[in-house]
Write a protein that holds these residues in place. Sequence first.
Motif, PDB file in Angstrom:
ATOM      1  N   ALA A 273      12.427  16.744 -22.759  1.00  0.00           N
ATOM      2  CA  ALA A 273      11.443  15.673 -22.538  1.00  0.00           C
ATOM      3  C   ALA A 273      12.134  14.312 -22.460  1.00  0.00           C
ATOM      4  O   ALA A 273      11.776  13.479 -21.619  1.00  0.00           O
ATOM      5  N   TYR A 274      13.115  14.089 -23.304  1.00  0.00           N
ATOM      6  CA  TYR A 274      13.845  12.822 -23.273  1.00  0.00           C
ATOM      7  C   TYR A 274      14.608  12.661 -21.960  1.00  0.00           C
ATOM      8  O   TYR A 274      14.565  11.594 -21.339  1.00  0.00           O
ATOM      9  N   GLU A 275      15.294  13.714 -21.533  1.00  0.00           N
ATOM     10  CA  GLU A 275      16.037  13.654 -20.271  1.00  0.00           C
ATOM     11  C   GLU A 275      15.100  13.416 -19.089  1.00  0.00           C
ATOM     12  O   GLU A 275      15.404  12.640 -18.189  1.00  0.00           O
ATOM     13  N   SER A 276      13.948  14.061 -19.106  1.00  0.00           N
ATOM     14  CA  SER A 276      12.960  13.856 -18.037  1.00  0.00           C
ATOM     15  C   SER A 276      12.452  12.418 -18.046  1.00  0.00           C
ATOM     16  O   SER A 276      12.278  11.802 -16.989  1.00  0.00           O
ATOM     17  N   PHE A 277      12.218  11.885 -19.237  1.00  0.00           N
ATOM     18  CA  PHE A 277      11.730  10.513 -19.358  1.00  0.00           C
ATOM     19  C   PHE A 277      12.745   9.513 -18.817  1.00  0.00           C
ATOM     20  O   PHE A 277      12.389   8.592 -18.078  1.00  0.00           O
ATOM     21  N   VAL A 278      13.994   9.684 -19.165  1.00  0.00           N
ATOM     22  CA  VAL A 278      15.043   8.777 -18.692  1.00  0.00           C
ATOM     23  C   VAL A 278      15.172   8.870 -17.162  1.00  0.00           C
ATOM     24  O   VAL A 278      15.248   7.850 -16.474  1.00  0.00           O
ATOM     25  N   SER A 279      15.148  10.074 -16.644  1.00  0.00           N
ATOM     26  CA  SER A 279      15.231  10.269 -15.202  1.00  0.00           C
ATOM     27  C   SER A 279      14.030   9.628 -14.499  1.00  0.00           C
ATOM     28  O   SER A 279      14.174   8.937 -13.487  1.00  0.00           O
TER      29      SER A 279
ATOM     30  N   THR B 206       4.058   9.308 -10.252  1.00  0.00           N
ATOM     31  CA  THR B 206       3.483   9.318 -11.596  1.00  0.00           C
ATOM     32  C   THR B 206       2.662  10.582 -11.821  1.00  0.00           C
ATOM     33  O   THR B 206       2.755  11.221 -12.878  1.00  0.00           O
ATOM     34  N   THR B 207       1.876  10.959 -10.836  1.00  0.00           N
ATOM     35  CA  THR B 207       1.056  12.166 -10.936  1.00  0.00           C
ATOM     36  C   THR B 207       1.936  13.406 -11.066  1.00  0.00           C
ATOM     37  O   THR B 207       1.660  14.293 -11.889  1.00  0.00           O
ATOM     38  N   GLU B 208       2.981  13.464 -10.273  1.00  0.00           N
ATOM     39  CA  GLU B 208       3.894  14.611 -10.324  1.00  0.00           C
ATOM     40  C   GLU B 208       4.591  14.708 -11.686  1.00  0.00           C
ATOM     41  O   GLU B 208       4.733  15.790 -12.250  1.00  0.00           O
ATOM     42  N   PHE B 209       5.006  13.568 -12.218  1.00  0.00           N
ATOM     43  CA  PHE B 209       5.653  13.563 -13.530  1.00  0.00           C
ATOM     44  C   PHE B 209       4.681  14.021 -14.614  1.00  0.00           C
ATOM     45  O   PHE B 209       5.045  14.806 -15.493  1.00  0.00           O
ATOM     46  N   ALA B 210       3.449  13.557 -14.552  1.00  0.00           N
ATOM     47  CA  ALA B 210       2.444  13.957 -15.543  1.00  0.00           C
ATOM     48  C   ALA B 210       2.178  15.459 -15.463  1.00  0.00           C
ATOM     49  O   ALA B 210       2.045  16.137 -16.497  1.00  0.00           O
ATOM     50  N   ARG B 211       2.107  15.991 -14.243  1.00  0.00           N
ATOM     51  CA  ARG B 211       1.875  17.425 -14.070  1.00  0.00           C
ATOM     52  C   ARG B 211       3.015  18.247 -14.659  1.00  0.00           C
ATOM     53  O   ARG B 211       2.808  19.202 -15.404  1.00  0.00           O
TER      54      ARG B 211
ATOM     55  N   THR C 248      14.213   5.818 -14.375  1.00  0.00           N
ATOM     56  CA  THR C 248      15.116   5.363 -13.325  1.00  0.00           C
ATOM     57  C   THR C 248      14.422   5.402 -11.964  1.00  0.00           C
ATOM     58  O   THR C 248      14.499   4.445 -11.188  1.00  0.00           O
ATOM     59  N   LYS C 249      13.726   6.503 -11.690  1.00  0.00           N
ATOM     60  CA  LYS C 249      13.003   6.625 -10.420  1.00  0.00           C
ATOM     61  C   LYS C 249      11.937   5.549 -10.295  1.00  0.00           C
ATOM     62  O   LYS C 249      11.782   4.924  -9.241  1.00  0.00           O
ATOM     63  N   MET C 250      11.174   5.343 -11.363  1.00  0.00           N
ATOM     64  CA  MET C 250      10.095   4.362 -11.318  1.00  0.00           C
ATOM     65  C   MET C 250      10.647   2.948 -11.162  1.00  0.00           C
ATOM     66  O   MET C 250      10.069   2.127 -10.452  1.00  0.00           O
ATOM     67  N   GLY C 251      11.768   2.670 -11.809  1.00  0.00           N
ATOM     68  CA  GLY C 251      12.393   1.357 -11.643  1.00  0.00           C
ATOM     69  C   GLY C 251      12.778   1.111 -10.192  1.00  0.00           C
ATOM     70  O   GLY C 251      12.555   0.022  -9.653  1.00  0.00           O
ATOM     71  N   ALA C 252      13.331   2.124  -9.554  1.00  0.00           N
ATOM     72  CA  ALA C 252      13.705   1.996  -8.143  1.00  0.00           C
ATOM     73  C   ALA C 252      12.468   1.820  -7.263  1.00  0.00           C
ATOM     74  O   ALA C 252      12.476   1.011  -6.324  1.00  0.00           O
TER      75      ALA C 252
ATOM     76  N   SER D 187       0.817  -1.210   0.000  1.00  0.00           N
ATOM     77  CA  SER D 187       0.000   0.000   0.000  1.00  0.00           C
ATOM     78  C   SER D 187       0.855   1.265   0.000  1.00  0.00           C
ATOM     79  O   SER D 187       0.635   2.175  -0.808  1.00  0.00           O
ATOM     80  N   SER D 188       1.833   1.322   0.880  1.00  0.00           N
ATOM     81  CA  SER D 188       2.660   2.536   0.967  1.00  0.00           C
ATOM     82  C   SER D 188       3.510   2.722  -0.286  1.00  0.00           C
ATOM     83  O   SER D 188       3.648   3.846  -0.782  1.00  0.00           O
ATOM     84  N   ASN D 189       4.057   1.635  -0.819  1.00  0.00           N
ATOM     85  CA  ASN D 189       4.865   1.754  -2.035  1.00  0.00           C
ATOM     86  C   ASN D 189       4.006   2.082  -3.256  1.00  0.00           C
ATOM     87  O   ASN D 189       4.427   2.839  -4.125  1.00  0.00           O
ATOM     88  N   SER D 190       2.807   1.539  -3.312  1.00  0.00           N
ATOM     89  CA  SER D 190       1.898   1.863  -4.415  1.00  0.00           C
ATOM     90  C   SER D 190       1.514   3.340  -4.375  1.00  0.00           C
ATOM     91  O   SER D 190       1.409   3.994  -5.413  1.00  0.00           O
ATOM     92  N   GLN D 191       1.311   3.849  -3.181  1.00  0.00           N
ATOM     93  CA  GLN D 191       0.984   5.267  -3.041  1.00  0.00           C
ATOM     94  C   GLN D 191       2.159   6.140  -3.500  1.00  0.00           C
ATOM     95  O   GLN D 191       1.961   7.160  -4.156  1.00  0.00           O
ATOM     96  N   ALA D 192       3.368   5.744  -3.167  1.00  0.00           N
ATOM     97  CA  ALA D 192       4.551   6.500  -3.608  1.00  0.00           C
ATOM     98  C   ALA D 192       4.660   6.485  -5.136  1.00  0.00           C
ATOM     99  O   ALA D 192       4.986   7.508  -5.748  1.00  0.00           O
ATOM    100  N   ILE D 193       4.360   5.347  -5.736  1.00  0.00           N
ATOM    101  CA  ILE D 193       4.408   5.236  -7.199  1.00  0.00           C
ATOM    102  C   ILE D 193       3.345   6.131  -7.826  1.00  0.00           C
ATOM    103  O   ILE D 193       3.610   6.850  -8.798  1.00  0.00           O
ATOM    104  N   ALA D 194       2.137   6.106  -7.278  1.00  0.00           N
ATOM    105  CA  ALA D 194       1.058   6.942  -7.809  1.00  0.00           C
ATOM    106  C   ALA D 194       1.391   8.426  -7.674  1.00  0.00           C
ATOM    107  O   ALA D 194       1.155   9.209  -8.600  1.00  0.00           O
TER     108      ALA D 194
END
Length: 111
Positions: free
Chosen positions: A75-81, A37-42, A84-88, A27-34
């Motif tokens: 956009a490419y640099e942001s995507f790569v970064s 993801t929301t912050e990246f989309a914004r 990496t964050k999402m993988g972690a 639950s806590s890790n799923s919330q961190a992922i969400a």
Amino acid sequence: MLQPFAQIQKFGQDNLDATMKALGAFSSNSQAIATETTEFARKSFEQTSATVEKLLGVQTLDKAVEIQTAFVKSAYESFVSQSTKMGALYSALATETVKPYEGLLKKATAA
């Protein structure tokens, strides 16, 4: 006669405790992922909007190409970064969700 029953009951309680810990970690890790993801989309939306505004005010083709090139690079640099964050984050999700069960597996194989 009661000893095997007590062992089964203890194992069941340990399993329930491990499941509750795993669900809490999930639950806590799923919330961190969400949240990430929301912050990246914004940020991505804001960056795209700013680029479109710049492109609407452009007078020359060279300037439009320059703005578009800078946008694509950023956009490419942001995507790569972000990848990496999402993988972690997903790695942490898997690790922390399975961790409570490690002790149970050792107990079950030892019995």
